[in-house]
Design an enzyme around this catalytic site. Structure first.
Site, short mmCIF file in Angstrom:
data_model
loop_
_atom_site.label_atom_id
_atom_site.label_comp_id
_atom_site.label_asym_id
_atom_site.label_seq_id
_atom_site.Cartn_x
_atom_site.Cartn_y
_atom_site.Cartn_z
N LYS A 53 -44.72 23.38 -2.52
CA LYS A 53 -44.88 22.34 -3.54
C LYS A 53 -46.24 21.65 -3.41
CE LYS A 53 -39.91 21.94 -3.77
NZ LYS A 53 -38.66 21.33 -3.36
N GLN A 97 -37.02 16.10 -0.10
CA GLN A 97 -36.51 17.46 0.11
C GLN A 97 -35.10 17.40 0.69
OE1 GLN A 97 -38.19 20.35 -0.82
NE2 GLN A 97 -36.26 21.35 -0.31
N ASP A 120 -37.25 15.48 -9.64
CA ASP A 120 -36.25 16.53 -9.43
C ASP A 120 -35.16 16.49 -10.50
OD1 ASP A 120 -36.61 18.38 -7.41
OD2 ASP A 120 -35.90 17.06 -5.82
#
Ligand code: NDP
Length: 290
Positions: A53, A97, A120
């Protein structure tokens, strides 16, 4: 023989498009989009996802920062960190994460991220808006899956779509996105009876289970679009005879190639597109601020 939906190539062309926009965005808004990625602990798979990422953010020319926190960080300290990023005007997107260590409540952490910075798309506000058909940040993996299906040129409208898996991050949201595009959608899971028959009805089959090679050729309708979301690390013997590991999907890829019309590989399919959609979501969150 199925054509392969090349997630890596599609990602690269999308990222190149974003990269080309970056200077223009900076000139127009006075700064570049900013992404903050938080990782807690040393989980090797999480570390590799996070590295991907940050690398993609650098590629497109976005400002990014990686915040590495120790495994034993308290829930309160993590929430305080998120609070700071929420009020930092140079940060447009915050990603934590997952999974988190057991002593931390993931729901609390997701809820703590400001809705407008939830790149997200996991925040309950974004989930509600997705299901209500209101503007929202669409979760990255489902969004990437739709782009890959669309890249085949096949019209989703009116097709039978079967999604195997009902997780909040893949199965359920991708089913909603397919429904929004007028597919007739079935969500299958571990309790589905006659799964093979259900799958064989699918013009579009999305597989998000987490079991290597679970979907065999006899479960696939000839000509179907098959999207393999699974990422499974299995043992293998390397060319030099030593033991190693490799990544495989949830679909028996080589056998499926003979039956499907289009199929995504693992690696090089859904994975790169997930990361690319994160970049896109960060730019969208950035633009919504102005
Ligand atoms: P979850 O473990 O949250 O969900 C798995 C789903 O598969 C569940 O709904 C489960 O059913 C279903 N399932 C399990 N066994 C069977 C079975 N025998 N028959 C039918 N359905 C079954 O997984 P995720 O959705 O988080 O992830 C799925 C896979 O996708 C994993 O390999 C993960 O690593 C990968 N992934 C890849 C991403 C990418 O970017 N490429 C992003 C996210 C995930 P039930 O609900 O009944 O238990």
């Amino acid at each position: 023989m199925a054509s392969i939906i090349d997630g890596k190539a599609l990602s690269l062309s999308l990222k190149d498009g974003m990269k080309a926009q970056m200077e223009g965005l900076e000139a127009e808004y006075g700064r570049r989009p900013g992404l903050a990625v938080i990782i807690v602990g040393e989980n090797p798979a999480s570390k590799s996802y996070v590295a991907g990422k940050i690398k993609a953010a650098a590629y497109v020319g976005m400002d990014s920062r990686l915040i590495e926190l120790p495994e034993d960080i308290s829930e309160d300290a993590l929430l305080a960190k998120i609070g700071k990023l929420n009020s930092d005007s140079s940060v447009d997107g915050i990603l934590v994460q997952l999974p988190l260590p057991e002593h931390i409540d993931e729901d609390k952490v997701i809820d703590a991220i400001a809705l407008e910075k939830d790149v997200d798309g996991f925040h309950p506000g974004n989930v509600a808006n997705l299901w209500l058909g209101r503007p929202c940040t669409v979760p990255c993996t489902p969004k990437g899956i739709i782009r890959m299906i669309e890249s085949t040129g096949i019209d989703i409208s009116g097709k039978n779509a079967v999604v195997i898996g009902r997780s909040n991050i893949v199965g359920k949201p991708v089913a909603k996105l397919l429904l929004d595009r007028n597919a007739t959608v079935t969500i299958a899971h571990s309790r589905t009876g006659n799964l093979k028959e259900v799958c064989r009805q699918a013009d579009i089959l999305v597989v998000a289970i987490g079991r290597p090679g679970f979907v065999t050729a006899d479960m696939i309708k000839p000509g179907a679009v098959v999207i393999d979301v699974g990422i499974n690390r299995i043992k293998c013997v390397k060319e030099d005879g030593s033991e190693g590991t490799r990544l495989v999907g949830d679909v028996d890829f080589n056998a499926a190639l003979d039956v499907a019309g289009h199929i995504t590989p693992v690696p090089g399919g859904v994975g790169p597109m997930t990361i690319t959609m994160l970049m896109e979501n960060t730019i969208e969150c950035f633009k919504r601020k102005f």
